[in-house]
Design an enzyme around this catalytic site. Structure first.
Site: not given
Ligand code: KIV
Length: 275
Positions: A43, A112, A114, A181
């Protein structure tokens, strides 16, 4: 053969490092395909492709549009798509429905999201539904306002303990992998040693099982700001600027297009009959 969650598992077990980059479009995906192990349609496209100051405005429809174009460019490389802010936080049902949309409409291989303990019910529900989930701990950009900025996470003993516990919890909930991260190298290494699932670092040092960078960062396409963890592997920004300037000059001095780059009539004399 396309890489799968099993490829990631086998790479962790064999000690082979996993290479990942972000990607947001078909043409770039074609160039990456087969040359790296995994792609994340992050994102972060809110910043890199849409020009927002953070990732918060990005919608699930944005992720489907950009994500689908990347998936169509990949024969070999594994593709994960990010779940944007407020597409899974409201409830397990909301998260499951949106993860399902990414799988059905963009045709990615995993999603993915968070967070740690607080999103474990979502991770479990998705995993139970056959949707592989990559977790994301440490600096989670969707919480930038709660963090008070993009700061390294897990520096104190207490913060490190919570991060390690979260890592165990997302693994327990079924995540097949976890992004770490902006986490101190020692902590990211410890987490990588303790977990059975692969860790993918971005600002997590060299002890993670894999690495990911935003592709425009590693190509040197922007030099306004360079986070400490970014290494430029090329100076593509300079090369693009040089090409744009050369094109501008060639149009203005009429050297472009030349004969080789123009189409021609079979019988140029026939034009005279059009007058
Ligand atoms: O959105 C993204 O690009 C990410 C990466 C930095 C892991 O979550």
């Amino acid at each position: 053969m396309k890489n799968t969650v099993l490829t990631f598992k086998e790479m962790k077990e064999s000690g082979e490092k996993i290479s990942m980059l972000t990607c947001y479009d078909y043409s770039t995906a074609r160039l990456m395909d087969g040359n790296i192990d995994g792609i994340l349609v992050g994102d972060s496209l809110g910043n890199t492709m849409m020009g927002y100051g953070d990732t918060l405005p990005v919608t699930i429809d944005d992720m489907i549009t950009y994500g689908g174009s990347v998936v169509r460019g990949c024969q070999k490389t594994f593709v994960v798509i990010d779940m944007p802010f407020m597409s899974y936080q409201l409830s397990v049902e909301q998260g499951l429905e949106n993860a399902g949309r990414l799988m059905k409409e963009a045709r990615c291989q995993a999603v993915k999201l968070e967070g740690g303990a607080r999103v474990c019910p979502q991770i479990k529900a998705m995993t139970d539904a056959g949707i592989p989930v990559m977790a994301h701990l440490g600096l989670t950009p969707q919480s930038v306002n709660a963090f008070g900025g993009n700061k390294v996470q897990g520096k104190s003993e207490e913060a490190a303990r919570i991060l390690l516990e979260d890592a165990y919890k997302v693994q327990e909930a079924g995540a097949f992998s976890v992004v770490l991260e902006c986490v101190p190298e020692q902590l990211a290494t410890l987490i990588s040693e303790k977990l059975t699932i692969p860790t993918i670092g971005i600002g997590g040092g060299n002890g993670c099982d894999g690495q990911i960078l935003v592709y425009q960062d590693m190509l040197g396409m922007f030099d306004d700001f360079k986070p400490k963890f970014v290494q430029h592997f090329a100076k593509i920004g300079e090369e693009m600027t040089r090409a744009f300037q050369a094109y501008n000059a060639a149009v203005k001095d009429k050297s472009f297009p030349d004969d080789d780059h123009s189409f021609h009539m079979k019988d140029p004399d026939s034009l005279k009959r059009l007058y």
